[in-house]
Enzyme design. Structure first.
Site, PDB file in Angstrom:
ATOM      1  N   TYR A  13      -1.873   1.506   3.430  1.00  0.00           N
ATOM      2  CA  TYR A  13      -1.304   1.118   4.724  1.00  0.00           C
ATOM      3  C   TYR A  13      -0.489  -0.177   4.584  1.00  0.00           C
ATOM      4  CZ  TYR A  13      -1.192   1.642   9.844  1.00  0.00           C
ATOM      5  OH  TYR A  13      -0.811   1.839  11.146  1.00  0.00           O
ATOM      6  N   LYS A  40       0.392  -4.298  12.104  1.00  0.00           N
ATOM      7  CA  LYS A  40      -0.566  -3.954  13.170  1.00  0.00           C
ATOM      8  C   LYS A  40      -1.439  -5.161  13.535  1.00  0.00           C
ATOM      9  CE  LYS A  40       0.353   0.390  14.089  1.00  0.00           C
ATOM     10  NZ  LYS A  40       1.183   0.689  15.271  1.00  0.00           N
TER      11      LYS A  40
END
Ligand code: NAD
Length: 252
Positions: free
Chosen positions: A151, A158
């Site tokens: 990720y 995020k």
């Protein structure tokens, strides 16, 4: 639950998009919506026609200052104000995800943060004149408290989004505007498929989540978005609601 609510929904690109489920459920529960689409507008318009009541689609690249400046004027002919805004947007160049964390360039990281993090604030400000007391913003995150495999810089983006939401809660709270996020488990959408190796979350998630987890069902996440925009969370802001089958709460 959403009778008479006026919602702006970003992020529809396929029927699997979390935003598509948000749009469909919103209409089924009485809301009037306007969609924004990015890039392939004719594709978004085609998908929008599959909704119960095909809504207008306005072009919005969240990194385009002209699009942002014109957004409220483009929404007004369709809705005279907004009770809710859904930010369902993320993008990271391949160099910033997929295991190359240590070698990612600032240009790639900057793009990820611009589209996925700063855009939440930019979108809020673009429609601020249309938002009144009791309205709400909702965005989508993927639990940024941990460093996940592959990720990479999207995880950093995020983490920034989660912080941005708290700052929006702080700055917009005095105007009666709430900001909350839904932290969804992995879902098989176009955005997820563009992350090389993302499938490695899938088995692990379905096994570990106490409630189990449906990788192809964005509806639970969409329901939470709409609940947060309804009148049933009037005193909740700066919050992150996990819709992940309970994965975040248990050890392996
Ligand atoms: N799919 C998952 O596993 C998962 C899990 C948790 C959170 N999320 C988040 O949910 C949100 C929606 O993603 P999704 O999974 O539905 O995928 P999706 O691919 O259906 O949606 C992503 C959207 O972002 C839009 N977008 C990209 N760049 C843009 C730009 N410059 N301006 C405006 N729009 C732009 C795309 O057009 C697309 O509609 C994202 O924030 C994503 O990070 C997804």
């Amino acid at each position: 639950m959403l009778e008479g609510k006026r919602l702006l929904v970003t992020g529809v690109i396929t029927e699997q998009s979390i935003a598509y489920s948000v749009a469909r459920l919103a209409q089924q529960h009485g809301a009037r919506i306007v969609l924004t689409g990015f890039g392939r507008l004719s594709l978004v318009e085609r998908i929008a026609k599959r909704l119960p009541d095909p809504p207008p689609v306005i072009e919005l690249d969240v990194t385009n200052q002209e699009h942002l400046a014109a957004l409220a004027d483009n929404v007004r002919p369709h809705l005279d104000g907004l009770d809710g805004v859904v930010h369902s947007i993320a993008f990271a160049p391949q160099g910033a995800i997929g295991g190359g964390f240590l070698d990612a360039s600032w240009e790639d990281v900057a793009t990820a943060v611009h589209v996925s993090t700063y855009s939440y604030k930019a979108l809020a400000m673009a429609v601020l004149p249309m938002l009144g007391q009791g309205s709400g913003l909702v965005g989508l995150t993927f639990d940024a408290t941990l460093a996940w495999p592959v990720y990479d810089w999207m995880g950093v983006a995020k983490a920034g989004l989660e912080s941005t939401s708290r700052y929006l809660a702080r700055y917009l709270g005095p105007k009666g505007i709430r900001s909350n996020l839904v932290s969804a488990g992995p879902l098989r959408t176009m955005a997820a498929r563009s992350i090389p190796g993302f499938e490695q979350f899938e088995d692990e998630w379905t096994k570990r989540a106490p409630l189990g987890w449906q990788l192809a069902d964005p509806e639970p996440a969409a329901r939470a978005c709409l609940a947060l925009l309804s009148d049933w969370f009037p005193a909740t802001t700066g919050e992150i609601v996990h819709v992940d089958g309970g994965y975040h709460a248990v050890g392996s």
